[in-house]
Design a protein around this motif. Structure first.
Motif, PDB file in Angstrom:
ATOM      1  N   PRO A  46       0.841  -1.215   0.000  1.00  0.00           N
ATOM      2  CA  PRO A  46       0.000   0.000   0.000  1.00  0.00           C
ATOM      3  C   PRO A  46       0.871   1.258   0.000  1.00  0.00           C
ATOM      4  O   PRO A  46       1.873   1.327   0.712  1.00  0.00           O
ATOM      5  CB  PRO A  46      -0.792  -0.125   1.301  1.00  0.00           C
ATOM      6  N   LYS A  47       0.475   2.240  -0.798  1.00  0.00           N
ATOM      7  CA  LYS A  47       1.272   3.472  -0.935  1.00  0.00           C
ATOM      8  C   LYS A  47       1.547   4.144   0.407  1.00  0.00           C
ATOM      9  O   LYS A  47       2.605   4.728   0.601  1.00  0.00           O
ATOM     10  CB  LYS A  47       0.590   4.435  -1.902  1.00  0.00           C
ATOM     11  N   VAL A  48       0.606   4.058   1.338  1.00  0.00           N
ATOM     12  CA  VAL A  48       0.814   4.696   2.641  1.00  0.00           C
ATOM     13  C   VAL A  48       1.916   4.012   3.449  1.00  0.00           C
ATOM     14  O   VAL A  48       2.434   4.589   4.397  1.00  0.00           O
ATOM     15  CB  VAL A  48      -0.501   4.742   3.467  1.00  0.00           C
ATOM     16  N   LYS A  49       2.279   2.801   3.076  1.00  0.00           N
ATOM     17  CA  LYS A  49       3.323   2.057   3.796  1.00  0.00           C
ATOM     18  C   LYS A  49       4.721   2.249   3.189  1.00  0.00           C
ATOM     19  O   LYS A  49       5.712   1.883   3.806  1.00  0.00           O
ATOM     20  CB  LYS A  49       3.001   0.556   3.796  1.00  0.00           C
ATOM     21  N   LEU A  50       4.810   2.825   1.993  1.00  0.00           N
ATOM     22  CA  LEU A  50       6.092   2.914   1.300  1.00  0.00           C
ATOM     23  C   LEU A  50       7.118   3.795   2.013  1.00  0.00           C
ATOM     24  O   LEU A  50       8.320   3.596   1.855  1.00  0.00           O
ATOM     25  CB  LEU A  50       5.889   3.401  -0.136  1.00  0.00           C
ATOM     26  N   SER A  51       6.649   4.753   2.795  1.00  0.00           N
ATOM     27  CA  SER A  51       7.569   5.618   3.550  1.00  0.00           C
ATOM     28  C   SER A  51       7.605   5.259   5.032  1.00  0.00           C
ATOM     29  O   SER A  51       8.214   5.974   5.835  1.00  0.00           O
ATOM     30  CB  SER A  51       7.163   7.093   3.376  1.00  0.00           C
ATOM     31  N   TYR A  52       6.979   4.164   5.392  1.00  0.00           N
ATOM     32  CA  TYR A  52       6.924   3.715   6.791  1.00  0.00           C
ATOM     33  C   TYR A  52       8.301   3.258   7.272  1.00  0.00           C
ATOM     34  O   TYR A  52       9.057   2.624   6.547  1.00  0.00           O
ATOM     35  CB  TYR A  52       5.931   2.550   6.912  1.00  0.00           C
ATOM     36  N   ARG A  53       8.620   3.609   8.511  1.00  0.00           N
ATOM     37  CA  ARG A  53       9.847   3.153   9.177  1.00  0.00           C
ATOM     38  C   ARG A  53       9.427   2.447  10.465  1.00  0.00           C
ATOM     39  O   ARG A  53       8.663   3.009  11.242  1.00  0.00           O
ATOM     40  CB  ARG A  53      10.737   4.335   9.534  1.00  0.00           C
ATOM     41  N   TYR A  54       9.939   1.278  10.693  1.00  0.00           N
ATOM     42  CA  TYR A  54       9.548   0.548  11.895  1.00  0.00           C
ATOM     43  C   TYR A  54      10.236   1.064  13.151  1.00  0.00           C
ATOM     44  O   TYR A  54       9.843   0.731  14.268  1.00  0.00           O
ATOM     45  CB  TYR A  54       9.753  -0.964  11.734  1.00  0.00           C
ATOM     46  N   ASP A  55      11.248   1.926  12.976  1.00  0.00           N
ATOM     47  CA  ASP A  55      11.908   2.527  14.121  1.00  0.00           C
ATOM     48  C   ASP A  55      12.691   3.748  13.629  1.00  0.00           C
ATOM     49  O   ASP A  55      13.018   3.856  12.442  1.00  0.00           O
ATOM     50  CB  ASP A  55      12.859   1.526  14.780  1.00  0.00           C
ATOM     51  N   GLU A  56      13.005   4.644  14.544  1.00  0.00           N
ATOM     52  CA  GLU A  56      13.774   5.836  14.198  1.00  0.00           C
ATOM     53  C   GLU A  56      15.140   5.439  13.654  1.00  0.00           C
ATOM     54  O   GLU A  56      15.812   4.566  14.203  1.00  0.00           O
ATOM     55  CB  GLU A  56      13.936   6.723  15.427  1.00  0.00           C
ATOM     56  N   GLY A  57      15.532   6.083  12.575  1.00  0.00           N
ATOM     57  CA  GLY A  57      16.838   5.800  11.978  1.00  0.00           C
ATOM     58  C   GLY A  57      16.847   4.610  11.038  1.00  0.00           C
ATOM     59  O   GLY A  57      17.884   4.312  10.437  1.00  0.00           O
ATOM     60  N   LYS A  58      15.730   3.914  10.901  1.00  0.00           N
ATOM     61  CA  LYS A  58      15.644   2.772   9.980  1.00  0.00           C
ATOM     62  C   LYS A  58      15.152   3.248   8.627  1.00  0.00           C
ATOM     63  O   LYS A  58      14.475   4.259   8.516  1.00  0.00           O
ATOM     64  CB  LYS A  58      14.702   1.693  10.539  1.00  0.00           C
ATOM     65  N   TRP A  59      15.475   2.506   7.596  1.00  0.00           N
ATOM     66  CA  TRP A  59      15.089   2.884   6.248  1.00  0.00           C
ATOM     67  C   TRP A  59      13.626   2.567   5.977  1.00  0.00           C
ATOM     68  O   TRP A  59      13.094   1.562   6.467  1.00  0.00           O
ATOM     69  CB  TRP A  59      15.925   2.138   5.235  1.00  0.00           C
ATOM     70  N   SER A  60      13.019   3.402   5.159  1.00  0.00           N
ATOM     71  CA  SER A  60      11.658   3.132   4.684  1.00  0.00           C
ATOM     72  C   SER A  60      11.744   2.128   3.528  1.00  0.00           C
ATOM     73  O   SER A  60      12.835   1.829   3.011  1.00  0.00           O
ATOM     74  CB  SER A  60      11.011   4.421   4.192  1.00  0.00           C
ATOM     75  N   ILE A  61      10.604   1.644   3.101  1.00  0.00           N
ATOM     76  CA  ILE A  61      10.566   0.716   1.974  1.00  0.00           C
ATOM     77  C   ILE A  61      11.078   1.405   0.708  1.00  0.00           C
ATOM     78  O   ILE A  61      11.830   0.810  -0.072  1.00  0.00           O
ATOM     79  CB  ILE A  61       9.146   0.154   1.791  1.00  0.00           C
ATOM     80  N   LYS A  62      10.698   2.663   0.509  1.00  0.00           N
ATOM     81  CA  LYS A  62      11.209   3.399  -0.656  1.00  0.00           C
ATOM     82  C   LYS A  62      12.733   3.521  -0.596  1.00  0.00           C
ATOM     83  O   LYS A  62      13.412   3.433  -1.621  1.00  0.00           O
ATOM     84  CB  LYS A  62      10.592   4.791  -0.738  1.00  0.00           C
ATOM     85  N   GLU A  63      13.268   3.725   0.592  1.00  0.00           N
ATOM     86  CA  GLU A  63      14.725   3.832   0.723  1.00  0.00           C
ATOM     87  C   GLU A  63      15.406   2.498   0.436  1.00  0.00           C
ATOM     88  O   GLU A  63      16.495   2.472  -0.149  1.00  0.00           O
ATOM     89  CB  GLU A  63      15.095   4.354   2.105  1.00  0.00           C
ATOM     90  N   VAL A  64      14.779   1.409   0.824  1.00  0.00           N
ATOM     91  CA  VAL A  64      15.344   0.094   0.499  1.00  0.00           C
ATOM     92  C   VAL A  64      15.355  -0.095  -1.014  1.00  0.00           C
ATOM     93  O   VAL A  64      16.354  -0.562  -1.592  1.00  0.00           O
ATOM     94  CB  VAL A  64      14.556  -1.034   1.198  1.00  0.00           C
ATOM     95  N   TYR A  65      14.265   0.283  -1.669  1.00  0.00           N
ATOM     96  CA  TYR A  65      14.193   0.201  -3.129  1.00  0.00           C
ATOM     97  C   TYR A  65      15.288   1.078  -3.756  1.00  0.00           C
ATOM     98  O   TYR A  65      15.998   0.645  -4.669  1.00  0.00           O
ATOM     99  CB  TYR A  65      12.810   0.642  -3.589  1.00  0.00           C
ATOM    100  N   GLN A  66      15.440   2.291  -3.257  1.00  0.00           N
ATOM    101  CA  GLN A  66      16.489   3.190  -3.759  1.00  0.00           C
ATOM    102  C   GLN A  66      17.865   2.574  -3.534  1.00  0.00           C
ATOM    103  O   GLN A  66      18.744   2.676  -4.395  1.00  0.00           O
ATOM    104  CB  GLN A  66      16.409   4.546  -3.051  1.00  0.00           C
ATOM    105  N   HIS A  67      18.057   1.937  -2.401  1.00  0.00           N
ATOM    106  CA  HIS A  67      19.332   1.280  -2.097  1.00  0.00           C
ATOM    107  C   HIS A  67      19.634   0.187  -3.130  1.00  0.00           C
ATOM    108  O   HIS A  67      20.781   0.067  -3.591  1.00  0.00           O
ATOM    109  CB  HIS A  67      19.298   0.681  -0.688  1.00  0.00           C
TER     110      HIS A  67
END
Length: 133
Positions: A46-67
């Motif tokens: 879901p689009k609302v989850k793509l920028s979700y971080r499970y904790d401070e300083g952790k990568w979002s799903i979009k950041e993992v994709y960018q990585h």
């Protein structure tokens, strides 16, 4: 080229866990061309989850994709240099330094898909430009 053609002395031990996930008899260039799997997976989130971080300083799903995209870019450059017999030492790559300036969370999923597909096409062109040597 298949995994059988690769000697374990030709890559750092760290990468064995990734290499071991490739089916033994498949042509590596054929396996590389299958880009749809990751895109389909990302589109199910879901689009609302793509920028979700499970904790401070952790990568979002979009950041993992960018990585994934950025890592391929770095490795494609390395492949290009090795393929052109450049003996200059390859520089390191600190993944954490790349994430913040990438602004991945501000990008649309469509833009990330475009970056991914473009990067894949470029890497594929490099692969196909290499001689057997």
């Amino acid at each position: 080229m298949t995994l059988i053609d690769i000697n374990s002395t030709e890559y750092a031990g760290y990468y064995k866990r990734y290499i071991d996930t490739v089916t033994k008899g498949v042509q590596l260039s054929d396996a590389y061309q299958k880009v749809g799997k990751l895109k389909k997976y990302m589109e199910k989130i879901p689009k609302v989850k793509l920028s979700y971080r499970y904790d401070e300083g952790k990568w979002s799903i979009k950041e993992v994709y960018q990585h994934i995209i950025d890592t391929e870019r770095v490795f494609a450059y390395r492949l290009f240099r090795i393929g052109r017999m450049d003996s200059t030492s390859l520089s390191g790559f600190n993944q954490d330094d790349f994430i913040e300036p990438s602004a991945a969370d501000s990008k649309s999923l469509e833009l990330l898909h475009h970056e991914y597909c473009t990067t894949r096409a470029n890497t594929s062109a490099i692969i196909h430009s290499l001689s057997a040597d």
